[in-house]
Design a protein around this motif. Structure first.
Motif, PDB file in Angstrom:
ATOM      1  N   GLN A   8       0.836  -1.197   0.000  1.00 18.12           N
ATOM      2  CA  GLN A   8       0.000   0.000   0.000  1.00 18.12           C
ATOM      3  C   GLN A   8       0.873   1.250   0.000  1.00 18.12           C
ATOM      4  O   GLN A   8       0.600   2.216  -0.726  1.00 18.12           O
ATOM      5  N   MET A   9       1.898   1.251   0.800  1.00 12.22           N
ATOM      6  CA  MET A   9       2.805   2.403   0.852  1.00 12.22           C
ATOM      7  C   MET A   9       3.511   2.596  -0.479  1.00 12.22           C
ATOM      8  O   MET A   9       3.672   3.719  -0.953  1.00 12.22           O
ATOM      9  N   ASN A  48       2.417   1.662  -3.423  1.00 15.14           N
ATOM     10  CA  ASN A  48       1.436   2.143  -4.406  1.00 15.14           C
ATOM     11  C   ASN A  48       1.165   3.630  -4.218  1.00 15.14           C
ATOM     12  O   ASN A  48       1.095   4.380  -5.187  1.00 15.14           O
ATOM     13  N   LYS A  49       0.991   4.090  -2.992  1.00 19.72           N
ATOM     14  CA  LYS A  49       0.751   5.504  -2.730  1.00 19.72           C
ATOM     15  C   LYS A  49       1.951   6.342  -3.140  1.00 19.72           C
ATOM     16  O   LYS A  49       1.811   7.409  -3.709  1.00 19.72           O
ATOM     17  N   TYR A  50       3.126   5.859  -2.872  1.00 21.00           N
ATOM     18  CA  TYR A  50       4.342   6.585  -3.245  1.00 21.00           C
ATOM     19  C   TYR A  50       4.444   6.672  -4.769  1.00 21.00           C
ATOM     20  O   TYR A  50       4.770   7.715  -5.304  1.00 21.00           O
ATOM     21  N   SER A  51       4.147   5.564  -5.426  1.00 22.21           N
ATOM     22  CA  SER A  51       4.219   5.548  -6.881  1.00 22.21           C
ATOM     23  C   SER A  51       3.209   6.508  -7.490  1.00 22.21           C
ATOM     24  O   SER A  51       3.497   7.221  -8.455  1.00 22.21           O
ATOM     25  N   LEU A  52       1.992   6.561  -6.914  1.00 26.45           N
ATOM     26  CA  LEU A  52       0.978   7.490  -7.414  1.00 26.45           C
ATOM     27  C   LEU A  52       1.417   8.931  -7.213  1.00 26.45           C
ATOM     28  O   LEU A  52       1.193   9.767  -8.098  1.00 26.45           O
ATOM     29  N   ASN A  53       2.008   9.229  -6.085  1.00 26.23           N
ATOM     30  CA  ASN A  53       2.467  10.608  -5.827  1.00 26.23           C
ATOM     31  C   ASN A  53       3.596  11.010  -6.758  1.00 26.23           C
ATOM     32  O   ASN A  53       3.707  12.170  -7.149  1.00 26.23           O
TER      33      ASN A  53
END
Length: 135
Positions: A124-125, A127-132
């Motif tokens: 999850q972390m 994925n969120k980092y990649s989206l940002n």
């Protein structure tokens, strides 16, 4: 090269910087020899007195029923106690405890990283980092 240590008549060793005697007057030599003889006689007397006291100590222990094993046991017990309260032993025990604790913590973190919950959280972390990063 001559040996800088020479044995005296009573079995003690004295240090001599050179093998040659110092330049002493005849009177000084006589005085030193006299003092040496007195000291050697005193040492012999002290050894005899010590031997007599050791014999008396042995007699008293026999009369009291104290055996060599009792004395040895008591000495070992006291020595072990002295070791346990010594700074070195305490520091070593502390060091071992800290080492064990750090090993346990590392092992727990390793176990935690292998868990499904941690992997899910990690994903999850990520994925969120990649989206940002994309935005």
């Amino acid at each position: 090269m001559p040996d800088p240590m020479t044995k005296t008549s009573v079995g003690t060793y004295e240090s001599h910087p050179t093998s040659e005697p110092m330049a002493l007057t005849e009177a000084e030599q006589l005085e030193l020899k006299s003092e040496l003889a007195k000291l050697e006689a005193e040492i012999v007397t002290l050894r005899q007195a010590l031997a007599a006291k050791e014999r008396r100590c042995g007699e008293l222990k026999r009369k009291l029923g104290l055996t060599t094993m009792d004395g040895l046991r008591q000495n070992l017990s006291k020595s072990w106690h002295d070791v346990q309260v010594s700074n070195t032993y305490v520091k070593q025990k502390t060091s071992v405890a800290l080492s064990s604790m750090s090993s346990a913590i590392c092992r727990k973190f390793g176990d935690m990283k292998k868990s499904a919950t941690f992997r899910s959280f990690e994903e999850q972390m990520f994925n969120k980092y990649s989206l940002n990063q994309r935005n």
